[in-house]
Design a protein around this motif. Structure first.
Motif, PDB file in Angstrom:
ATOM      1  N   LEU A 236       3.405 -36.067  35.750  1.00 20.14           N
ATOM      2  CA  LEU A 236       2.931 -36.536  37.049  1.00 20.14           C
ATOM      3  C   LEU A 236       2.112 -35.466  37.761  1.00 20.14           C
ATOM      4  N   ALA A 237       2.572 -34.221  37.705  1.00 22.33           N
ATOM      5  CA  ALA A 237       1.810 -33.139  38.337  1.00 22.33           C
ATOM      6  C   ALA A 237       0.436 -33.006  37.705  1.00 22.33           C
ATOM      7  N   GLY A 238       0.371 -33.183  36.376  1.00 22.65           N
ATOM      8  CA  GLY A 238      -0.917 -33.066  35.697  1.00 22.65           C
ATOM      9  C   GLY A 238      -1.867 -34.187  36.034  1.00 22.65           C
ATOM     10  N   THR A 239      -1.396 -35.433  35.991  1.00 23.61           N
ATOM     11  CA  THR A 239      -2.288 -36.554  36.281  1.00 23.61           C
ATOM     12  C   THR A 239      -2.666 -36.599  37.759  1.00 23.61           C
ATOM     13  N   ALA A 240      -1.814 -36.051  38.629  1.00 25.74           N
ATOM     14  CA  ALA A 240      -2.149 -36.016  40.050  1.00 25.74           C
ATOM     15  C   ALA A 240      -3.383 -35.156  40.314  1.00 25.74           C
ATOM     16  N   HIS A 241      -3.652 -34.197  39.432  1.00 33.27           N
ATOM     17  CA  HIS A 241      -4.873 -33.405  39.572  1.00 33.27           C
ATOM     18  C   HIS A 241      -6.120 -34.276  39.460  1.00 33.27           C
ATOM     19  N   ASP A 242      -5.994 -35.431  38.798  1.00 31.46           N
ATOM     20  CA  ASP A 242      -7.132 -36.341  38.733  1.00 31.46           C
ATOM     21  C   ASP A 242      -7.543 -36.800  40.127  1.00 31.46           C
ATOM     22  N   GLY A 243      -6.567 -36.887  41.026  1.00 32.08           N
ATOM     23  CA  GLY A 243      -6.877 -37.246  42.404  1.00 32.08           C
ATOM     24  C   GLY A 243      -7.738 -36.195  43.084  1.00 32.08           C
ATOM     25  N   LEU A 244      -7.442 -34.907  42.795  1.00 31.00           N
ATOM     26  CA  LEU A 244      -8.299 -33.852  43.343  1.00 31.00           C
ATOM     27  C   LEU A 244      -9.709 -33.971  42.786  1.00 31.00           C
ATOM     28  N   ALA A 245      -9.820 -34.276  41.488  1.00 34.05           N
ATOM     29  CA  ALA A 245     -11.135 -34.375  40.861  1.00 34.05           C
ATOM     30  C   ALA A 245     -11.938 -35.545  41.406  1.00 34.05           C
ATOM     31  N   ARG A 246     -11.275 -36.594  41.871  1.00 31.86           N
ATOM     32  CA  ARG A 246     -11.988 -37.727  42.453  1.00 31.86           C
ATOM     33  C   ARG A 246     -12.513 -37.407  43.852  1.00 31.86           C
ATOM     34  N   ALA A 247     -11.795 -36.569  44.578  1.00 29.22           N
ATOM     35  CA  ALA A 247     -12.086 -36.376  45.995  1.00 29.22           C
ATOM     36  C   ALA A 247     -12.800 -35.074  46.315  1.00 29.22           C
ATOM     37  N   ILE A 248     -12.900 -34.152  45.355  1.00 23.04           N
ATOM     38  CA  ILE A 248     -13.527 -32.836  45.584  1.00 23.04           C
ATOM     39  C   ILE A 248     -14.458 -32.549  44.412  1.00 23.04           C
ATOM     40  N   ARG A 249     -15.672 -32.081  44.738  1.00 28.46           N
ATOM     41  CA  ARG A 249     -16.615 -31.743  43.668  1.00 28.46           C
ATOM     42  C   ARG A 249     -17.421 -30.512  44.046  1.00 28.46           C
ATOM     43  N   PRO A 250     -17.457 -29.499  43.141  1.00 26.67           N
ATOM     44  CA  PRO A 250     -16.639 -29.319  41.938  1.00 26.67           C
ATOM     45  C   PRO A 250     -15.222 -28.892  42.303  1.00 26.67           C
ATOM     46  N   VAL A 251     -14.327 -28.945  41.332  1.00 30.35           N
ATOM     47  CA  VAL A 251     -12.919 -28.628  41.571  1.00 30.35           C
ATOM     48  C   VAL A 251     -12.416 -27.749  40.431  1.00 30.35           C
ATOM     49  N   HIS A 252     -11.269 -27.086  40.648  1.00 29.59           N
ATOM     50  CA  HIS A 252     -10.634 -26.250  39.625  1.00 29.59           C
ATOM     51  C   HIS A 252     -11.529 -25.090  39.194  1.00 29.59           C
ATOM     52  N   LEU A 253     -12.223 -24.493  40.151  1.00 28.61           N
ATOM     53  CA  LEU A 253     -13.112 -23.382  39.833  1.00 28.61           C
ATOM     54  C   LEU A 253     -12.330 -22.078  39.729  1.00 28.61           C
ATOM     55  N   LEU A 254     -13.010 -21.023  39.246  1.00 23.58           N
ATOM     56  CA  LEU A 254     -12.385 -19.712  39.207  1.00 23.58           C
ATOM     57  C   LEU A 254     -12.089 -19.197  40.606  1.00 23.58           C
ATOM     58  N   ASN A 255     -12.841 -19.659  41.606  1.00 28.29           N
ATOM     59  CA  ASN A 255     -12.632 -19.235  42.992  1.00 28.29           C
ATOM     60  C   ASN A 255     -11.528 -20.022  43.676  1.00 28.29           C
ATOM     61  N   ASP A 256     -11.016 -21.059  43.032  1.00 25.78           N
ATOM     62  CA  ASP A 256      -9.924 -21.873  43.560  1.00 25.78           C
ATOM     63  C   ASP A 256      -8.644 -21.556  42.784  1.00 25.78           C
ATOM     64  N   GLY A 257      -7.517 -21.897  43.373  1.00 27.98           N
ATOM     65  CA  GLY A 257      -6.242 -21.755  42.667  1.00 27.98           C
ATOM     66  C   GLY A 257      -5.491 -23.063  42.665  1.00 27.98           C
ATOM     67  N   ASP A 258      -6.230 -24.168  42.508  1.00 30.23           N
ATOM     68  CA  ASP A 258      -5.685 -25.514  42.715  1.00 30.23           C
ATOM     69  C   ASP A 258      -4.361 -25.727  41.987  1.00 30.23           C
ATOM     70  N   THR A 259      -3.349 -26.123  42.767  1.00 30.23           N
ATOM     71  CA  THR A 259      -1.979 -26.256  42.276  1.00 30.23           C
ATOM     72  C   THR A 259      -1.373 -27.538  42.810  1.00 30.23           C
ATOM     73  N   VAL A 260      -0.738 -28.312  41.939  1.00 24.71           N
ATOM     74  CA  VAL A 260      -0.051 -29.543  42.345  1.00 24.71           C
ATOM     75  C   VAL A 260       1.404 -29.478  41.896  1.00 24.71           C
ATOM     76  N   PHE A 261       2.310 -29.701  42.833  1.00 24.61           N
ATOM     77  CA  PHE A 261       3.733 -29.822  42.544  1.00 24.61           C
ATOM     78  C   PHE A 261       4.104 -31.305  42.483  1.00 24.61           C
ATOM     79  N   ALA A 262       5.047 -31.645  41.626  1.00 20.05           N
ATOM     80  CA  ALA A 262       5.585 -33.002  41.566  1.00 20.05           C
ATOM     81  C   ALA A 262       7.079 -32.954  41.818  1.00 20.05           C
ATOM     82  N   LEU A 263       7.573 -33.895  42.617  1.00 15.53           N
ATOM     83  CA  LEU A 263       8.998 -33.969  42.956  1.00 15.53           C
ATOM     84  C   LEU A 263       9.528 -35.369  42.684  1.00 15.53           C
ATOM     85  N   SER A 264      10.754 -35.438  42.209  1.00 14.24           N
ATOM     86  CA  SER A 264      11.464 -36.710  42.047  1.00 14.24           C
ATOM     87  C   SER A 264      12.820 -36.594  42.726  1.00 14.24           C
TER      88      SER A 264
END
Length: 334
Positions: A236-264
């Protein structure tokens, strides 16, 4: 910060940015010992701001909440994963950053917030100094209830090197993925581009100019009440990164530290008990239910990014001028 219910939550993390600032993320590896965590901290202040988690750890220990390590109920070690975004100097003071006292204040406030209560958005928490592609960023939230009754929700701190808006039209990327066709007026968009360029020039004379190239990081937490294993939460944490890729361009750059946590929180079964009576059908039902949650996770993260951009308010101070999307394109576009 996100405080789990008593007893904690199953948790996982996926880091895809090239410059992350994190704490205790290795504890979330499905191969490791600790099964549940009590809280997740999203903070500003880059690596310095990770100290905020220390205040949360201290408060949790006082409540007897954490990983039990001895016979005495007070013998606990709270495991509190944290991630920091880069916003140093944007308020004009390079040494202004979250500390343990602020972390304690945050967890105390979370503890007295009723489940389902409103969550602050915009220029608050880790979104206070957030900026996305020159626009003021901030905290955004979104949620969905699936046909099964399962809830999937997200909180994002929008702070990206990339942009949340299409430079050709001014439309928010996340809204385009939702099927939106209401584009900003071309004249309004041209004026917005001019104002953004002017803001960037003004900021060059302020402390924001001390950091080159720009450093950022978008952080998110996606949560569900469905019972997930740690491996499923990691997916879930991995696929949630797809949401960042839809809403931010470009994303996951070396200048970013994009991190997603998943909780159940595991408050409801992933599939009803009756679906488990037949082994083959039960596996099919579980895969289908999990796929619905994975898809919804990406959706709510994208929507949370949009909300963060729309809830943000313009900041004009000694650290720089960061216009909000609403100020540039009109409050009606919210």
């Amino acid at each position: 910060m996100v405080l789990a219910p008593d007893g904690g939550a199953v948790a996982a993390v996926e880091v895809r940015g090239g410059g992350p600032g994190t704490r205790e993320t290795d504890a979330l590896d499905p191969r490791n010992l600790v099964q549940r965590i009590e809280a997740v901290v999203l903070t500003g202040g880059s690596a310095f701001g990770l100290d905020a988690a220390s205040g949360v750890v201290a408060w949790l220990e006082e409540q007897g909440r954490g990983f039990r390590v001895g016979p005495d109920p007070a013998q606990v070690v709270p495991v509190v994963p944290a991630a920091a975004l880069f916003d140093l100097g944007r308020g004009g003071d390079w040494r202004a950053r979250p500390d343990a006292a602020l972390g304690r204040a945050a967890v105390t406030a979370a503890a007295v917030t009723a489940p389902g209560g409103p969550v602050g958005e915009g220029n608050t928490g880790a979104g206070t100094g957030a900026v996305a592609g020159g626009l003021k960023g901030g905290i955004g939230t979104a949620s969905a209830v699936l046909p099964s009754g399962t809830t999937v929700a997200a909180l994002a701190a929008v702070n990206a090197v990339g942009s949340v808006a299409d430079p050709r039209t001014g439309a928010l990327y996340g809204r385009l993925y939702e099927g939106g066709t209401d584009l900003p007026d071309p004249g309004v968009h041209a004026a917005a581009l001019r104002r953004l360029a002017e803001a960037a020039e003004l900021s060059l004379a302020r402390s924001a100019a001390s950091v080159r190239p720009p450093l950022n990081t978008t952080l998110a937490v996606v949560a569900t009440d469905a019972a997930l294993t740690r491996a499923q939460a990691h997916k879930l944490a991995g696929t949630a990164h797809d949401g960042l890729a839809r809403a931010i361009r470009p994303v996951h750059l070396l200048n970013d530290g994009d991190t997603v946590f998943a909780l159940s929180t595991a408050a409801r079964p992933l599939v009803p008990e009756e679906a488990r009576t037949d082994a083959a059908f039960g596996l099919h039902a579980e895969v289908g239910a999990l796929n619905e949650i994975l898809a919804a996770g990406a959706d709510v993260v994208a929507r949370a990014v949009v909300r963060g951009a729309l809830a943000a308010e313009t900041v004009d101070g000694p650290g720089g001028l960061f216009p909000s999307y609403r100020d540039l394109y009109g409050a009606g576009r919210a």
